[in-house]
Design a protein around this motif. Structure first.
Motif, PDB file in Angstrom:
ATOM      1  N   GLY A  38      24.503  31.583  33.097  1.00 47.18           N
ATOM      2  CA  GLY A  38      23.736  32.369  34.069  1.00 47.18           C
ATOM      3  C   GLY A  38      22.274  32.481  33.683  1.00 47.18           C
ATOM      4  O   GLY A  38      21.378  32.412  34.541  1.00 47.18           O
ATOM      5  N   LEU A  39      21.993  32.648  32.380  1.00 47.13           N
ATOM      6  CA  LEU A  39      20.601  32.724  31.917  1.00 47.13           C
ATOM      7  C   LEU A  39      19.872  31.408  32.155  1.00 47.13           C
ATOM      8  O   LEU A  39      18.699  31.395  32.552  1.00 47.13           O
ATOM      9  N   ILE A  40      20.558  30.294  31.895  1.00 50.53           N
ATOM     10  CA  ILE A  40      19.930  28.981  32.114  1.00 50.53           C
ATOM     11  C   ILE A  40      19.601  28.785  33.598  1.00 50.53           C
ATOM     12  O   ILE A  40      18.507  28.328  33.958  1.00 50.53           O
ATOM     13  N   VAL A  41      20.547  29.163  34.467  1.00 51.88           N
ATOM     14  CA  VAL A  41      20.293  29.044  35.908  1.00 51.88           C
ATOM     15  C   VAL A  41      19.126  29.936  36.318  1.00 51.88           C
ATOM     16  O   VAL A  41      18.250  29.534  37.106  1.00 51.88           O
ATOM     17  N   GLY A  42      19.067  31.154  35.759  1.00 48.90           N
ATOM     18  CA  GLY A  42      17.965  32.049  36.084  1.00 48.90           C
ATOM     19  C   GLY A  42      16.618  31.500  35.651  1.00 48.90           C
ATOM     20  O   GLY A  42      15.630  31.589  36.385  1.00 48.90           O
ATOM     21  N   VAL A  43      16.572  30.906  34.447  1.00 46.87           N
ATOM     22  CA  VAL A  43      15.322  30.315  33.958  1.00 46.87           C
ATOM     23  C   VAL A  43      14.886  29.158  34.852  1.00 46.87           C
ATOM     24  O   VAL A  43      13.700  29.020  35.192  1.00 46.87           O
ATOM     25  N   LEU A  44      15.846  28.331  35.267  1.00 42.52           N
ATOM     26  CA  LEU A  44      15.502  27.200  36.141  1.00 42.52           C
ATOM     27  C   LEU A  44      14.986  27.686  37.493  1.00 42.52           C
ATOM     28  O   LEU A  44      14.050  27.106  38.054  1.00 42.52           O
ATOM     29  N   LEU A  45      15.591  28.755  38.024  1.00 43.23           N
ATOM     30  CA  LEU A  45      15.126  29.289  39.302  1.00 43.23           C
ATOM     31  C   LEU A  45      13.710  29.834  39.196  1.00 43.23           C
ATOM     32  O   LEU A  45      12.926  29.754  40.146  1.00 43.23           O
ATOM     33  N   VAL A  46      13.380  30.407  38.032  1.00 45.28           N
ATOM     34  CA  VAL A  46      12.022  30.937  37.851  1.00 45.28           C
ATOM     35  C   VAL A  46      11.010  29.818  37.656  1.00 45.28           C
ATOM     36  O   VAL A  46       9.890  29.860  38.195  1.00 45.28           O
TER      37      VAL A  46
END
Length: 299
Positions: A38-46
């Motif tokens: 989830g953190l990796i997906v959040g970083v990519l979205l940002v």
């Protein structure tokens, strides 16, 4: 030569005397992998919008028209950034934003320290009501403040000046800092304050030589947040800074979008130039910010 009995010899797999065996490797639970994903997906979205801005900022208009916004640039084209810099006098806007944000960060923290020292350590009467007032003041939308502040700045002759914006945001950020620092100062060790008073230190000396040095990590976090928040402010600077020479970076970008037609590459260049200073400031003070947050967590 005497030979030690076999039972007294250390086994090949046993650790040497005085050394504890290595702990067994801990298994990571599936929940940790889910959180990490989830953190990796959040970083990519940002990072994805910023990456698209960077890609289009270094494209030529012809490259953008032929390949679209998501393709890699055929060549490194910086003319869009140069044209935008010269068109809006971006150096002047950058200096205005640095002056406003830096002044608000320093003055806001100074105002918050003085107020929080009285409320958190001085324990003035009615401190709870003061804190409620500061909390409610922070919840008021800026749209409700714009008319009173507009007429007040007009009557004082401060309209369309950087000083008016500095005063307004110093008070706004100082109110939030007072609310935050009051709770921090309320937990300050009384032993240090009593020891300073026994040594003959007055209230000002206790503040500047005991409380402020001990609270330096928290104050550094406030300075960083106040700088970034003020840098991104748009509505009140749009109302109070109407002349071209006094505009800040967000105001210059917003006004330019409405006045002139720009191609997508120049628009991306303007967005890139607008976010780079705040990102650089954050990266420079990243260690200070992390140290301050960790200090608060340990307490």
């Amino acid at each position: 030569m005497a030979i030690a009995p076999a039972s007294a010899r250390p086994h090949r797999d046993e650790p040497p005397a005085g050394r504890h065996p290595d702990p067994a490797p801990r298994r990571r639970s599936p929940a940790r992998h889910v959180v990490l994903l989830g953190l990796i997906v959040g970083v990519l979205l940002v990072l994805a919008p910023i990456l698209v801005i960077v890609l289009n900022a270094v494209k030529s208009p012809a490259d953008y028209a032929s390949n679209g916004p998501m393709a890699l640039p055929d060549s490194f084209h910086l003319q869009g950034i140069v044209d935008f810099w010269n068109r809006v006098d971006f150096g002047r806007k950058l200096l205005n934003s640095l002056v406003v944000s830096g002044s608000v960060a320093i003055l806001g923290v100074g105002l918050a320290v003085l107020s929080a020292y009285a409320l958190g350590i001085g324990r003035v009467r009615g401190r709870i009501w003061f804190l409620v007032f500061f909390l409610v003041a922070n919840l008021i939308p800026q749209e409700m403040l714009v008319y009173p502040l507009y007429y007040l700045s007009k009557s004082l002759g401060l309209y369309d000046s950087l000083l008016s914006v500095i005063i307004i945001f110093t008070v706004i950020q100082g109110a939030f800092g007072t609310y935050l620092l009051s709770s921090v100062f309320a937990q300050f060790p009384r032993e240090l304050l009593d020891a300073a008073e026994v040594d003959g230190a007055g209230r000002w000396r206790v503040l500047w030589q005991v409380v402020v040095p001990a609270s330096r990590p928290t104050l550094a976090v406030l300075v960083t947040f106040f700088f970034v928040w003020t840098w991104n402010e748009f509505f009140l600077p749009l109302v109070f800074l109407i002349s071209n020479d006094n505009q800040t970076v967000p105001v210059a970008l917003g006004v330019l979008q409405g006045q002139r037609t720009m191609d997508a590459t120049t628009t991306s260049a303007s967005a890139l130039l607008g976010i780079v200073p705040a990102v650089v400031f954050f990266l420079v003070f990243q260690r200070t910010l992390t140290r301050g947050v960790m200090s608060g967590a340990i307490k």
